[in-house]
Design a protein around this motif. Structure first.
Motif, PDB file in Angstrom:
ATOM      1  N   ARG A  40       0.857  -1.190   0.000  1.00  0.00           N
ATOM      2  CA  ARG A  40       0.000   0.000   0.000  1.00  0.00           C
ATOM      3  C   ARG A  40       0.889   1.235   0.000  1.00  0.00           C
ATOM      4  N   ALA A  41       0.297   2.376  -0.319  1.00  0.00           N
ATOM      5  CA  ALA A  41       1.023   3.638  -0.247  1.00  0.00           C
ATOM      6  C   ALA A  41       1.369   3.928   1.207  1.00  0.00           C
ATOM      7  N   ALA A  42       2.497   4.615   1.426  1.00  0.00           N
ATOM      8  CA  ALA A  42       2.920   4.896   2.799  1.00  0.00           C
ATOM      9  C   ALA A  42       3.691   6.206   2.853  1.00  0.00           C
ATOM     10  N   SER A  43       3.646   6.840   4.015  1.00  0.00           N
ATOM     11  CA  SER A  43       4.402   8.066   4.252  1.00  0.00           C
ATOM     12  C   SER A  43       5.815   7.693   4.705  1.00  0.00           C
ATOM     13  N   VAL A  44       6.709   8.661   4.667  1.00  0.00           N
ATOM     14  CA  VAL A  44       8.067   8.443   5.159  1.00  0.00           C
ATOM     15  C   VAL A  44       8.032   8.019   6.627  1.00  0.00           C
ATOM     16  N   THR A  45       7.136   8.605   7.397  1.00  0.00           N
ATOM     17  CA  THR A  45       7.012   8.255   8.817  1.00  0.00           C
ATOM     18  C   THR A  45       6.626   6.786   8.979  1.00  0.00           C
ATOM     19  N   GLU A  46       5.657   6.332   8.214  1.00  0.00           N
ATOM     20  CA  GLU A  46       5.221   4.937   8.302  1.00  0.00           C
ATOM     21  C   GLU A  46       6.333   3.977   7.870  1.00  0.00           C
ATOM     22  N   ILE A  47       7.013   4.324   6.790  1.00  0.00           N
ATOM     23  CA  ILE A  47       8.110   3.479   6.309  1.00  0.00           C
ATOM     24  C   ILE A  47       9.222   3.432   7.345  1.00  0.00           C
ATOM     25  N   SER A  48       9.546   4.588   7.914  1.00  0.00           N
ATOM     26  CA  SER A  48      10.587   4.679   8.939  1.00  0.00           C
ATOM     27  C   SER A  48      10.281   3.771  10.122  1.00  0.00           C
ATOM     28  N   THR A  49       9.033   3.786  10.558  1.00  0.00           N
ATOM     29  CA  THR A  49       8.613   2.928  11.673  1.00  0.00           C
ATOM     30  C   THR A  49       8.742   1.452  11.285  1.00  0.00           C
ATOM     31  N   ALA A  50       8.313   1.121  10.080  1.00  0.00           N
ATOM     32  CA  ALA A  50       8.340  -0.279   9.629  1.00  0.00           C
ATOM     33  C   ALA A  50       9.758  -0.832   9.535  1.00  0.00           C
ATOM     34  N   VAL A  51      10.703  -0.024   9.045  1.00  0.00           N
ATOM     35  CA  VAL A  51      12.076  -0.525   8.841  1.00  0.00           C
ATOM     36  C   VAL A  51      12.996  -0.228  10.014  1.00  0.00           C
ATOM     37  N   GLY A  52      12.503   0.546  11.001  1.00  0.00           N
ATOM     38  CA  GLY A  52      13.322   0.847  12.178  1.00  0.00           C
ATOM     39  C   GLY A  52      14.532   1.714  11.876  1.00  0.00           C
ATOM     40  N   ARG A  53      14.371   2.638  10.948  1.00  0.00           N
ATOM     41  CA  ARG A  53      15.458   3.546  10.580  1.00  0.00           C
ATOM     42  C   ARG A  53      14.974   4.981  10.741  1.00  0.00           C
ATOM     43  N   PRO A  54      15.902   5.932  10.931  1.00  0.00           N
ATOM     44  CA  PRO A  54      15.500   7.332  11.091  1.00  0.00           C
ATOM     45  C   PRO A  54      14.741   7.858   9.864  1.00  0.00           C
ATOM     46  N   LYS A  55      13.821   8.792  10.120  1.00  0.00           N
ATOM     47  CA  LYS A  55      13.043   9.381   9.024  1.00  0.00           C
ATOM     48  C   LYS A  55      13.947  10.033   7.984  1.00  0.00           C
ATOM     49  N   SER A  56      15.040  10.656   8.429  1.00  0.00           N
ATOM     50  CA  SER A  56      15.942  11.310   7.471  1.00  0.00           C
ATOM     51  C   SER A  56      16.584  10.294   6.521  1.00  0.00           C
ATOM     52  N   THR A  57      16.928   9.141   7.043  1.00  0.00           N
ATOM     53  CA  THR A  57      17.512   8.087   6.202  1.00  0.00           C
ATOM     54  C   THR A  57      16.484   7.583   5.199  1.00  0.00           C
ATOM     55  N   VAL A  58      15.279   7.302   5.691  1.00  0.00           N
ATOM     56  CA  VAL A  58      14.219   6.811   4.814  1.00  0.00           C
ATOM     57  C   VAL A  58      13.871   7.873   3.773  1.00  0.00           C
ATOM     58  N   ALA A  59      13.792   9.124   4.168  1.00  0.00           N
ATOM     59  CA  ALA A  59      13.483  10.208   3.228  1.00  0.00           C
ATOM     60  C   ALA A  59      14.522  10.267   2.115  1.00  0.00           C
ATOM     61  N   HIS A  60      15.789  10.088   2.471  1.00  0.00           N
ATOM     62  CA  HIS A  60      16.851  10.078   1.452  1.00  0.00           C
ATOM     63  C   HIS A  60      16.616   8.948   0.449  1.00  0.00           C
ATOM     64  N   HIS A  61      16.346   7.748   0.951  1.00  0.00           N
ATOM     65  CA  HIS A  61      16.174   6.601   0.060  1.00  0.00           C
ATOM     66  C   HIS A  61      14.899   6.725  -0.781  1.00  0.00           C
ATOM     67  N   VAL A  62      13.844   7.281  -0.221  1.00  0.00           N
ATOM     68  CA  VAL A  62      12.624   7.516  -0.991  1.00  0.00           C
ATOM     69  C   VAL A  62      12.908   8.538  -2.092  1.00  0.00           C
ATOM     70  N   LYS A  63      13.712   9.544  -1.783  1.00  0.00           N
ATOM     71  CA  LYS A  63      14.082  10.545  -2.797  1.00  0.00           C
ATOM     72  C   LYS A  63      14.864   9.902  -3.936  1.00  0.00           C
TER      73      LYS A  63
END
Length: 190
Positions: A40-63
């Motif tokens: 499903r679609a997800a926000s950076v916050t949701e992805i960050s929680t799911a993978v246990g990584r900081p939001k900044s790291t997840v935001a970089h990879h999503v970018k």
């Protein structure tokens, strides 16, 4: 959820035609993110929680995935005067399609290997007696190989579209590869 996976529109397939796209897909965290977005679609916050990584790291990879054309914003919602973006994949299946002029220029990552990822992920399942797999060898021609690959690809697409339920994520790996030095009997002369 109505059982449709994922909960937004996307293409069936996308050819990754640049070395930058292949590099983007070659990162394990980014492939995990794409796997989550297949559900499903997800926000950076949701992805960050799911993978246990900081939001900044997840935001970089999503970018990186967005710039490579493999993820996009599929909807937004207003949260405390800020628009929160929800990301989705651009296709159900990505496949590498570098032309011969790009393939030999050294830009394609040498560590892009789904089987290496599968071997690493499956180690705990093997230790617990939960790894099911087969390996077979056969002398086949190019036409047979292409037909078999087409059928395996259809099986992968079927696996990708299974309704998401249960509590455990399962991996599924398939492949066909040449083994030039595998022992062979001489051709039968009869």
């Amino acid at each position: 959820m109505d059982g449709k996976t994922p909960d937004y529109e996307l293409e069936d397939q996308l050819a990754l035609s640049t070395p930058a796209q292949v590099r983007a897909l070659g990162n394990p965290l980014r492939t995990t993110i794409l796997g989550l977005l297949h559900e499903r679609a997800a926000s950076v916050t949701e992805i960050s929680t799911a993978v246990g990584r900081p939001k900044s790291t997840v935001a970089h990879h999503v970018k990186v995935l967005t710039e490579a054309g493999m993820a996009r914003v599929v909807r937004t919602r207003r949260v405390r005067a800020i628009d929160e973006a929800f990301y989705g994949r651009t296709a159900k299946m990505f496949y590498v399609s570098l032309d011969s002029s790009e393939a030999g220029n050294g830009e394609t990552p040498t560590d892009f290997n789904d089987f290496e990822v599968a071997a690493r992920e499956s180690r705990p399942a093997y230790s617990e007696g939960q790894l099911w797999g087969f390996i077979r060898h056969a002398r086949i021609d190019e036409r047979q190989k292409k037909e078999f690959w087409r059928r395996m690809k259809a099986l992968v697409e079927e696996f990708d579209t299974l309704p998401r339920r249960g509590d455990v994520v399962h991996g599924f790996a398939v492949g066909v590869y040449p083994i030039p030095d595998y022992p062979q009997l001489p051709r039968d002369t009869e």
